[in-house]
Design a protein around this motif. Structure first.
Motif, PDB file in Angstrom:
ATOM      1  N   ALA A   1       0.855  -1.351  -0.012  1.00 12.62           N
ATOM      2  CA  ALA A   1      -0.132  -0.007   0.023  1.00 12.62           C
ATOM      3  C   ALA A   1       0.752   1.183   0.153  1.00 12.62           C
ATOM      4  N   GLY A   2       2.090   1.063   0.287  1.00 16.61           N
ATOM      5  CA  GLY A   2       2.968   2.386  -0.064  1.00 16.61           C
ATOM      6  C   GLY A   2       3.671   2.890   1.302  1.00 16.61           C
ATOM      7  N   VAL A   3       3.228   2.137   2.396  1.00 15.64           N
ATOM      8  CA  VAL A   3       4.036   2.937   3.607  1.00 15.64           C
ATOM      9  C   VAL A   3       5.530   2.751   3.490  1.00 15.64           C
ATOM     10  N   GLU A   4       5.865   3.951   3.923  1.00 12.40           N
ATOM     11  CA  GLU A   4       7.601   4.414   3.667  1.00 12.40           C
ATOM     12  C   GLU A   4       8.213   3.301   4.629  1.00 12.40           C
ATOM     13  N   LEU A   5       7.893   3.149   5.664  1.00 12.68           N
ATOM     14  CA  LEU A   5       8.617   2.136   6.668  1.00 12.68           C
ATOM     15  C   LEU A   5       7.946   1.302   7.419  1.00 12.68           C
ATOM     16  N   VAL A   6       8.086  -0.056   7.065  1.00 14.78           N
ATOM     17  CA  VAL A   6       7.645  -1.220   7.692  1.00 14.78           C
ATOM     18  C   VAL A   6       8.475  -1.863   8.598  1.00 14.78           C
ATOM     19  N   VAL A   7       8.220  -1.975   9.934  1.00 12.71           N
ATOM     20  CA  VAL A   7       9.234  -2.654  10.977  1.00 12.71           C
ATOM     21  C   VAL A   7       8.333  -4.154  11.347  1.00 12.71           C
ATOM     22  N   ALA A   8       8.851  -5.194  11.308  1.00  9.70           N
ATOM     23  CA  ALA A   8       8.398  -6.327  11.492  1.00  9.70           C
ATOM     24  C   ALA A   8       8.965  -7.152  12.676  1.00  9.70           C
ATOM     25  N   LYS A   9       8.189  -7.821  13.376  1.00 11.51           N
ATOM     26  CA  LYS A   9       8.763  -8.568  14.543  1.00 11.51           C
ATOM     27  C   LYS A   9       8.712 -10.191  13.905  1.00 11.51           C
ATOM     28  N   ALA A  10       9.846 -10.518  14.006  1.00 11.97           N
ATOM     29  CA  ALA A  10      10.009 -12.297  13.778  1.00 11.97           C
ATOM     30  C   ALA A  10      10.307 -12.974  15.014  1.00 11.97           C
ATOM     31  N   SER A  11       9.984 -14.121  14.711  1.00 16.47           N
ATOM     32  CA  SER A  11      10.139 -15.131  15.851  1.00 16.47           C
ATOM     33  C   SER A  11      11.081 -16.225  15.604  1.00 16.47           C
ATOM     34  N   SER A  12      11.698 -16.145  14.424  1.00 17.75           N
ATOM     35  CA  SER A  12      12.752 -17.262  14.023  1.00 17.75           C
ATOM     36  C   SER A  12      13.513 -16.451  12.778  1.00 17.75           C
ATOM     37  N   GLU A  13      14.724 -16.915  12.525  1.00 23.92           N
ATOM     38  CA  GLU A  13      15.366 -16.575  11.275  1.00 23.92           C
ATOM     39  C   GLU A  13      14.590 -16.828  10.113  1.00 23.92           C
ATOM     40  N   ILE A  14      13.994 -18.028   9.783  1.00 22.86           N
ATOM     41  CA  ILE A  14      13.157 -18.249   8.776  1.00 22.86           C
ATOM     42  C   ILE A  14      11.964 -17.048   8.677  1.00 22.86           C
ATOM     43  N   HIS A  15      11.415 -16.956   9.697  1.00 28.36           N
ATOM     44  CA  HIS A  15      10.288 -15.958   9.470  1.00 28.36           C
ATOM     45  C   HIS A  15      10.788 -14.618   9.348  1.00 28.36           C
ATOM     46  N   GLY A  16      11.874 -14.324   9.626  1.00 20.18           N
ATOM     47  CA  GLY A  16      12.434 -13.029   9.439  1.00 20.18           C
ATOM     48  C   GLY A  16      12.925 -12.991   7.933  1.00 20.18           C
ATOM     49  N   LYS A  17      13.290 -14.054   7.121  1.00 18.89           N
ATOM     50  CA  LYS A  17      13.671 -14.072   5.721  1.00 18.89           C
ATOM     51  C   LYS A  17      12.531 -13.878   5.017  1.00 18.89           C
ATOM     52  N   VAL A  18      11.538 -14.582   5.636  1.00 15.52           N
ATOM     53  CA  VAL A  18      10.057 -14.415   4.740  1.00 15.52           C
ATOM     54  C   VAL A  18       9.679 -12.787   4.791  1.00 15.52           C
ATOM     55  N   LEU A  19       9.819 -12.232   5.945  1.00 20.15           N
ATOM     56  CA  LEU A  19       9.271 -10.957   6.028  1.00 20.15           C
ATOM     57  C   LEU A  19      10.118  -9.748   5.307  1.00 20.15           C
ATOM     58  N   ARG A  20      11.315 -10.279   5.129  1.00 20.74           N
ATOM     59  CA  ARG A  20      12.197  -9.372   4.114  1.00 20.74           C
ATOM     60  C   ARG A  20      11.859  -9.524   2.743  1.00 20.74           C
ATOM     61  N   ARG A  21      11.737 -10.794   2.397  1.00 17.89           N
ATOM     62  CA  ARG A  21      11.143 -10.960   0.962  1.00 17.89           C
ATOM     63  C   ARG A  21       9.863 -10.294   0.638  1.00 17.89           C
ATOM     64  N   VAL A  22       8.917 -10.072   1.655  1.00 21.77           N
ATOM     65  CA  VAL A  22       7.450  -9.619   1.336  1.00 21.77           C
ATOM     66  C   VAL A  22       7.543  -8.054   1.504  1.00 21.77           C
ATOM     67  N   GLY A  23       8.780  -7.551   1.833  1.00 23.21           N
ATOM     68  CA  GLY A  23       8.918  -6.067   1.835  1.00 23.21           C
ATOM     69  C   GLY A  23       9.445  -5.290   3.064  1.00 23.21           C
ATOM     70  N   ALA A  24       9.483  -6.171   4.260  1.00 28.61           N
ATOM     71  CA  ALA A  24       9.653  -5.496   5.538  1.00 28.61           C
ATOM     72  C   ALA A  24      11.256  -4.815   5.398  1.00 28.61           C
ATOM     73  N   ASP A  25      11.111  -3.481   5.740  1.00 25.48           N
ATOM     74  CA  ASP A  25      12.263  -2.666   5.718  1.00 25.48           C
ATOM     75  C   ASP A  25      13.171  -2.973   6.980  1.00 25.48           C
ATOM     76  N   ARG A  26      12.710  -3.593   7.903  1.00 26.98           N
ATOM     77  CA  ARG A  26      13.392  -3.716   9.065  1.00 26.98           C
ATOM     78  C   ARG A  26      13.073  -4.948   9.754  1.00 26.98           C
ATOM     79  N   VAL A  27      13.589  -5.773  10.205  1.00 28.63           N
ATOM     80  CA  VAL A  27      13.022  -6.995  10.987  1.00 28.63           C
ATOM     81  C   VAL A  27      13.616  -7.027  12.219  1.00 28.63           C
ATOM     82  N   VAL A  28      13.021  -7.292  13.396  1.00 31.11           N
ATOM     83  CA  VAL A  28      13.445  -7.258  14.634  1.00 31.11           C
ATOM     84  C   VAL A  28      13.158  -8.348  15.300  1.00 31.11           C
ATOM     85  N   PHE A  29      13.964  -8.757  16.325  1.00 33.42           N
ATOM     86  CA  PHE A  29      13.915 -10.025  16.956  1.00 33.42           C
ATOM     87  C   PHE A  29      13.995  -9.810  18.438  1.00 33.42           C
ATOM     88  N   PRO A  30      13.026  -9.319  19.134  1.00 34.38           N
ATOM     89  CA  PRO A  30      12.904  -8.866  20.446  1.00 34.38           C
ATOM     90  C   PRO A  30      13.635  -9.842  21.477  1.00 34.38           C
TER      91      PRO A  30
END
Length: 229
Positions: free
Chosen positions: A105-134
């Motif tokens: 939808a064009g949001v400039e900055l999308v930060v997504a929480k990941a629960s695992s490395e694989i989850h994080g990789k998928v989030l980056r593939r679909v456009g997350a600008d930053r992935v965090v592992f709290p």
């Protein structure tokens, strides 16, 4: 004493944030941003969590919605936000679909929480600008605090580089920046010194360091760990 919190305090206050998912992580993000004076919209599919957010006033606004439905996100005004934090890391499908929705939808900055490395990789593939592992980041921060107590504050630029606030060690006492040559010896640079009430910037090579003063240093995490603190 002033600290490197000025790095966050100096950011523009007119930014608007949306936090999708009001579990522990999402609530913490909402609370922190709201206390800093930012406009924050909190959302969750669970009505109880939305009600709690409103009652405890941890966000400017809070509404119930299904973030996997693009139309719901659009109607809530989430696509107009400067930054969207997708905090539903424990529900992989919902997390991935939501991240895809807001980024497409064009949001400039999308930060997504990941629960695992694989989850994080998928989030980056679909456009997350930053992935965090709290959980991982909290553990690393604790380890750093325990093993590097002289680091008063840390501002992470990315996973490999940081700006830290550290007490001038005894080994540097009464020496100038030119004499120490920290860039050559340790691969770091001193950005500022604090004498208690204010920062001294634009340091010259003849600046003398005194044990007990606070210096703000930038460098790779690996090189920062080499400082004699």
């Amino acid at each position: 004493m002033k600290t490197i919190n000025f790095l966050t305090n100096s950011r523009p206050k007119n930014l608007q944030f949306a936090v999708i998912g009001l579990g522990r992580f999402g609530r913490a993000v909402c609370t922190s941003l709201h206390k800093m004076g930012y406009e924050v919209l909190g959302t969750d599919i669970d009505e109880k969590l939305v009600t709690q957010a409103l009652t405890q006033k941890i966000a400017s606004h809070a509404i119930q919605l299904d973030s996997t439905e693009p139309e719901s996100l659009k109607e809530a005004g989430i696509f107009e936000m400067d930054t969207v934090i997708v905090a539903i890391g424990n529900y992989l499908q919902e997390s991935i679909i939501t991240t895809l929705n807001v980024k497409e939808a064009g949001v400039e900055l999308v930060v997504a929480k990941a629960s695992s490395e694989i989850h994080g990789k998928v989030l980056r593939r679909v456009g997350a600008d930053r992935v965090v592992f709290p959980e991982n980041e909290a553990g690393c921060a604790l380890a750093s605090t325990l093993t590097q107590p002289a680091f008063l504050e840390r501002f992470e630029l990315d996973t490999e580089n940081s700006i830290v606030e550290v007490l001038v060690p005894k080994a540097f006492h009464n020496q100038t920046l030119a004499q120490l040559d920290l860039r050559k010896r340790y691969g770091v640079n001193v950005l500022a010194l604090s004498n208690g009430d204010k920062f001294i910037t634009n340091l010259n090579p003849g600046q003398v360091l005194t044990e007990g003063l606070v210096m703000v240093v930038i460098g790779s995490n690996k090189n920062l760990q080499r400082l004699p603190i």
